[in-house]
Design an enzyme around this catalytic site. Sequence first.
Site, PDB file in Angstrom:
ATOM      1  N   CYS A   1       0.837  -1.207   0.000  1.00 31.18           N
ATOM      2  CA  CYS A   1       0.000   0.000   0.000  1.00 31.18           C
ATOM      3  C   CYS A   1       0.864   1.246   0.000  1.00 31.18           C
ATOM      4  O   CYS A   1       1.325   1.697   1.057  1.00 31.18           O
ATOM      5  CB  CYS A   1      -0.939   0.003   1.201  1.00 31.18           C
ATOM      6  SG  CYS A   1      -2.060   1.432   1.238  1.00 31.18           S
TER       7      CYS A   1
ATOM      8  N   CYS B   1      -0.585   4.116   1.991  1.00 27.42           N
ATOM      9  CA  CYS B   1      -0.443   3.943   3.446  1.00 27.42           C
ATOM     10  C   CYS B   1       0.976   4.252   3.919  1.00 27.42           C
ATOM     11  O   CYS B   1       1.168   4.893   4.953  1.00 27.42           O
ATOM     12  CB  CYS B   1      -0.766   2.500   3.847  1.00 27.42           C
ATOM     13  SG  CYS B   1      -2.334   1.864   3.250  1.00 27.42           S
ATOM     14  N   ASP B   2       1.980   3.787   3.176  1.00 29.20           N
ATOM     15  CA  ASP B   2       3.350   3.790   3.675  1.00 29.20           C
ATOM     16  C   ASP B   2       4.333   4.660   2.910  1.00 29.20           C
ATOM     17  O   ASP B   2       5.485   4.808   3.324  1.00 29.20           O
ATOM     18  CB  ASP B   2       3.876   2.348   3.687  1.00 29.20           C
ATOM     19  CG  ASP B   2       3.036   1.431   4.563  1.00 29.20           C
ATOM     20  OD1 ASP B   2       2.582   1.900   5.627  1.00 29.20           O
ATOM     21  OD2 ASP B   2       2.820   0.268   4.194  1.00 29.20           O
TER      22      ASP B   2
END
Length: 204
Positions: free
Chosen positions: A35, A38-39
Amino acid sequence: KLVEADSVIIATGASAKWLNLESEQRLNGYGVSACAVCDGFFFRNKEVAIVGAGDTACEEALYLSKLCSHVHMIVRKDEHGMRASKVMQDRVRNTPNIKIYWNTETLEVLGEHRVEGVKVRNNKSNEEQTIPVSAFFVAIGHEPNSAIFKGWIDMDEAGYIKTMPGSARTNVDGVFAAGDVQDKIYRQAVTAAGSGCMAALDAE
């Protein structure tokens, strides 16, 4: 064990597909991620790699290009085999800090305790090279966790549960589906929560 209920909400989600490399699993959470949204922030101004050839991979590569100094995009097939739409492909190609490696397969993610690079091979020339990166993102698709319901609940060809438009209802009366198990487009926590609310209201 048999559990009786007046209604059932299926919210089993979807799992990211992986390359099934030992190093990929060992370094998951230490620079390996499925992701980018997300990261990606954790790797601001660093070089990263992403593997994938669909719209999601292109979208994530473009997202990373705004945060990271350089994005190395690894594509297993040639440019004619890329699954992403032409618009997305053109955006990626026209982004200066994204480099595409065509006909390239990932052999290993390098690093003991965190990602330090990725070893790849050109499947046409068999030439191998190591790309120094701080993160390795996998964007080769998701698989809905719906196998247990096959034969009972209507699904599409990829296994995502079909729901009636504007609701969480499935083809079985009293059975509802919410979240990523029925959503192959957005796959976000906020949309999953929203469809969970829909399923709860429909069940009530």
